[in-house]
Design an enzyme around this catalytic site. Structure first.
Site, short mmCIF file in Angstrom:
data_model
loop_
_atom_site.label_atom_id
_atom_site.label_comp_id
_atom_site.label_asym_id
_atom_site.label_seq_id
_atom_site.Cartn_x
_atom_site.Cartn_y
_atom_site.Cartn_z
N ARG A 40 32.34 11.13 43.19
CA ARG A 40 31.27 10.65 42.28
C ARG A 40 29.80 10.84 42.75
NH1 ARG A 40 28.59 5.56 42.20
NH2 ARG A 40 28.60 4.37 40.31
N SER A 111 38.08 1.82 34.54
CA SER A 111 37.64 0.66 34.88
C SER A 111 37.72 -0.56 33.91
CB SER A 111 36.17 0.36 35.28
OG SER A 111 36.02 1.64 36.37
N LYS A 140 26.43 0.38 43.43
CA LYS A 140 26.29 0.75 41.89
C LYS A 140 25.09 -0.01 41.18
CE LYS A 140 29.25 0.42 37.70
NZ LYS A 140 29.22 1.79 37.04
N1 TZP Z 1 32.41 0.21 40.45
C1 TZP Z 1 32.15 -1.21 40.77
S1 TZP Z 1 31.71 -1.45 42.09
C2 TZP Z 1 31.45 -0.14 42.54
C3 TZP Z 1 31.96 0.94 41.58
C4 TZP Z 1 31.94 2.32 41.59
C5 TZP Z 1 30.86 0.47 43.89
C6 TZP Z 1 31.58 0.20 44.92
O1 TZP Z 1 31.11 0.44 46.33
P1 TZP Z 1 31.16 -0.55 47.50
O2 TZP Z 1 30.28 0.13 48.51
O3 TZP Z 1 32.62 -0.20 48.12
O4 TZP Z 1 30.95 -1.89 47.18
#
Ligand code: TZP
Ligand code: MG
Length: 216
Positions: A40, A111, A140
């Site tokens: 990603r 998602s 994010k």
């Molecule tokens: N989609 C929803 S939350 C997220 C993504 C890509 C980020 C998750 O990252 P982290 O650091 O595990 O909270």
């Protein structure tokens, strides 16, 4: 794919790793037992062009060495070009039906945040769904507000066999809550990228899953 593949799903791009080299973090995570990987490459100062593609390919090579599925976030063209194991899309990406058409039988993760999104994902053949952000996340920037585990719990009751991965703010202190709510696994960025002891973090995170409990 099997539900077991989701147990510990590591997501990474260059912007998530500040001190170490991203490929070193990925290799350490693979050695320590992640069960799926998502490429990603998003956020500030991300790679583009050939450097982007080369980095993806290096991640893929490492995943192949450890027999861990290599999934590409958003970029369907890249996934097809590299012959990735799958693609993960959100609601802002191409429609699920179109992605399924482009990737054939590759793994497709979507998602979802609502019943409507879930139904569309299932109708067009999603192999697994991602639910979150469960807790607040700083990985994010455009993340929705934290949802807690309620929707996850509902989906599990509704679809006892559906592969579900929980995401967002998950770490060694709270991962048990999502396994309890019915997730097959957890998807994490910062818990691994910012860990000072990746091997220990990974074994702790996996220990909350029923899969590890069975073999203990
Ligand atoms: N989609 C929803 S939350 C997220 C993504 C890509 C980020 C998750 O990252 P982290 O650091 O595990 O909270
Ligand atoms: Mg996306």
């Amino acid at each position: 794919m099997k539900r077991d593949n989701l147990q510990l799903y590591f997501i990474m791009g260059t912007s998530n790793v500040l001190i170490q080299k991203p490929l070193n973090v990925l290799e350490k995570a693979l050695q320590s037992g992640i069960t799926m990987f998502q490429f990603r490459e998003k956020g500030p100062n991300t790679l583009t062009g050939q450097a982007y593609e080369n980095f993806a390919q290096e991640c893929q090579k490492l995943c192949q060495q450890y027999n861990v599925p290599f999934i590409v976030n958003d970029d369907v063209e890249l996934a097809v070009k590299l012959g990735a194991d799958g693609v993960h899309i959100g609601q802002e990406d191409l429609p699920v039906s179109m992605v399924r058409e482009k990737i054939g039988s590759m793994i497709l993760g979507v998602s979802v945040h609502s019943q409507a999104e879930l139904q569309t994902a299932l109708q067009y053949g999603a192999d697994y769904v991602g639910i979150g952000p469960i807790f607040a996340t700083s990985s994010k920037k455009d993340a929705k507000p934290p949802s807690g585990t309620k929707f996850l719990q509902q989906v599990r009751i509704q679809y006892p066999e559906l592969p579900i991965v929980a995401i967002g703010g998950l770490n060694c202190s709270n991962a048990h809550t999502v396994f309890k709510a019915g997730a097959d696994g957890i998807a994490v960025i910062s818990a691994i990228c910012e860990s000072e002891d990746i091997s220990n973090t990974i074994s702790t995170l996996k220990s909350f899953s029923i899969l590890d409990k069975k073999i203990k």
